[in-house]
Design an enzyme around this catalytic site. Sequence first.
Site, PDB file in Angstrom:
ATOM      1  CE1 TYR A  36      -4.427  -1.789   5.031  1.00  0.00           C
ATOM      2  CE2 TYR A  36      -3.381   0.060   4.364  1.00  0.00           C
ATOM      3  CZ  TYR A  36      -3.886  -0.938   3.961  1.00  0.00           C
ATOM      4  OH  TYR A  36      -4.278  -0.827   2.923  1.00  0.00           O
TER       5      TYR A  36
ATOM      6  CB  SER B  86      -0.933  -0.475   1.411  1.00  0.00           C
ATOM      7  OG  SER B  86      -1.233   1.502   1.244  1.00  0.00           O
TER       8      SER B  86
HETATM    9  P1  NAD Z   1     -11.503  -6.315   0.178  1.00  0.00           P
HETATM   10  O1  NAD Z   1     -11.888  -5.938   1.335  1.00  0.00           O
HETATM   11  O2  NAD Z   1     -12.165  -5.221  -1.257  1.00  0.00           O
HETATM   12  O3  NAD Z   1     -10.944  -7.254  -0.200  1.00  0.00           O
HETATM   13  C1  NAD Z   1     -10.379  -7.931   0.519  1.00  0.00           C
HETATM   14  C2  NAD Z   1      -9.895 -10.251   0.178  1.00  0.00           C
HETATM   15  O4  NAD Z   1      -9.774 -10.301   1.341  1.00  0.00           O
HETATM   16  C3  NAD Z   1     -11.299 -10.396   0.422  1.00  0.00           C
HETATM   17  O5  NAD Z   1     -11.780 -11.124  -0.761  1.00  0.00           O
HETATM   18  C4  NAD Z   1     -11.716 -11.114   1.739  1.00  0.00           C
HETATM   19  O6  NAD Z   1     -12.514 -12.646   1.580  1.00  0.00           O
HETATM   20  C5  NAD Z   1     -10.538 -10.962   1.834  1.00  0.00           C
HETATM   21  N1  NAD Z   1     -10.224 -11.438   3.256  1.00  0.00           N
HETATM   22  C6  NAD Z   1     -10.158 -10.768   4.209  1.00  0.00           C
HETATM   23  N2  NAD Z   1      -9.195 -10.999   5.802  1.00  0.00           N
HETATM   24  C7  NAD Z   1      -9.768 -12.603   5.325  1.00  0.00           C
HETATM   25  C8  NAD Z   1      -8.845 -13.629   5.467  1.00  0.00           C
HETATM   26  N3  NAD Z   1      -8.462 -13.774   7.119  1.00  0.00           N
HETATM   27  N4  NAD Z   1      -8.600 -14.649   5.490  1.00  0.00           N
HETATM   28  C9  NAD Z   1      -8.548 -14.900   3.254  1.00  0.00           C
HETATM   29  N5  NAD Z   1      -9.119 -13.804   2.707  1.00  0.00           N
HETATM   30  C10 NAD Z   1      -9.108 -12.910   3.661  1.00  0.00           C
HETATM   31  O7  NAD Z   1     -10.366  -5.011   0.052  1.00  0.00           O
HETATM   32  P2  NAD Z   1      -9.024  -4.598  -0.881  1.00  0.00           P
HETATM   33  O8  NAD Z   1      -9.475  -2.846  -0.848  1.00  0.00           O
HETATM   34  O9  NAD Z   1      -9.627  -5.632  -2.500  1.00  0.00           O
HETATM   35  O10 NAD Z   1      -7.789  -5.142  -0.536  1.00  0.00           O
HETATM   36  C11 NAD Z   1      -7.095  -5.841  -0.815  1.00  0.00           C
HETATM   37  C12 NAD Z   1      -5.805  -5.749  -0.663  1.00  0.00           C
HETATM   38  O11 NAD Z   1      -4.854  -4.175  -1.096  1.00  0.00           O
HETATM   39  C13 NAD Z   1      -4.892  -5.871   1.288  1.00  0.00           C
HETATM   40  O12 NAD Z   1      -3.861  -5.992   1.069  1.00  0.00           O
HETATM   41  C14 NAD Z   1      -4.980  -3.990   1.033  1.00  0.00           C
HETATM   42  O13 NAD Z   1      -4.619  -3.305   2.256  1.00  0.00           O
HETATM   43  C15 NAD Z   1      -4.546  -3.530  -0.256  1.00  0.00           C
HETATM   44  N6  NAD Z   1      -5.336  -2.526  -0.387  1.00  0.00           N
HETATM   45  C16 NAD Z   1      -5.611  -1.772  -0.803  1.00  0.00           C
HETATM   46  C17 NAD Z   1      -6.071  -1.079  -0.443  1.00  0.00           C
HETATM   47  C18 NAD Z   1      -7.335  -0.063  -1.277  1.00  0.00           C
HETATM   48  O14 NAD Z   1      -7.985   1.360  -1.358  1.00  0.00           O
HETATM   49  N7  NAD Z   1      -8.392  -0.483  -1.300  1.00  0.00           N
HETATM   50  C19 NAD Z   1      -5.213   0.419  -0.788  1.00  0.00           C
HETATM   51  C20 NAD Z   1      -3.418  -0.025  -0.677  1.00  0.00           C
HETATM   52  C21 NAD Z   1      -3.559  -1.137  -0.204  1.00  0.00           C
END
Ligand code: NAD
Length: 262
Positions: free
Chosen positions: A157, A144
């Site tokens: 985080y 991130s």
């Molecule tokens: P999201 O909530 O849409 O998806 C998260 C996914 O992780 C889902 O499939 C969920 O079922 C799964 N998950 C959550 N806890 C879990 C567990 N204990 N075991 C197995 N699966 C689990 O979130 P996202 O925004 O797509 O985030 C995905 C990644 O990207 C994360 O690591 C997040 O930190 C990172 N990220 C997101 C953003 C953003 O702005 N959305 C920015 C930077 C980084």
Amino acid sequence: MLKNKTALVTGSTSGIGLGIAKSLAAQGAHLILNGFGDASGPMAEVKAAASAAGHDIQVLFHAADMSQPHQIADMMAFATAQRGQVDILVNNAGIQYVAPVQDFPNEKWDAILAINLSSAFHTTKLALPAMLKANWGRIINVASAHGLVGSAEKAAYVAAKHGIVGLTKVVALETATSGVTCNAICPGWVLTPLVQKQVDARAAANHWTNAQATQELLAEKEPSLQFTTPEELGALTVFFCSPGANNTRGVAWAMDGGWTAQ
Ligand code: NAD
């Protein structure tokens, strides 16, 4: 480009993980999805992304809870039994919780560290031996902008994301003379359920509309005033898997609309 390769993407039933899975499927890779919720929709979407590009791929699913090392081991054994080995590992599963340090619940700290950081150690440890034996592998960690800079109220985080950038560098160094590479992607804001919750919290706290809260969220951090998309993150993942990235090792590549350029 990735025909006959097998990719495992953690947390791929939603958001960024699903977008990355679809991008890899469109290159012909077989996919193992993981995450919470009903996987039938995401599995069909991934299969359709492959079909649209003329590929007939296998799409599998394992529901391992990424906070549980024994479930991670079970998922990696499933991958080996079904597909021989994992060639492309995308450590993407992640959760968020927002509170000042003094109010941060211990169990939220533990869960974020386990899911956003330790899970990548466990999957990498189990996937690496076969990658090294084959002398080809790609490990891509979804970190991130918070792997590069901090923000208030995100202690766990930010600590976990800085940690996964560190893990990325060490794995890249340990594999540097092999055909295995390890890199991190550092997205800015991406409009997924994880971020929509933060938009909703801002809207509720300030009596803003969803549009106002979205605007404020972007304006605070992201100079482009635009969300990064799962498709753009998928394209970067595909680049990391391409021959052009054979010597790209240990980078933490920001895709954040200028967030960390400030
Ligand atoms: P999201 O909530 O849409 O998806 C998260 C996914 O992780 C889902 O499939 C969920 O079922 C799964 N998950 C959550 N806890 C879990 C567990 N204990 N075991 C197995 N699966 C689990 O979130 P996202 O925004 O797509 O985030 C995905 C990644 O990207 C994360 O690591 C997040 O930190 C990172 N990220 C997101 C953003 C953003 O702005 N959305 C920015 C930077 C980084």
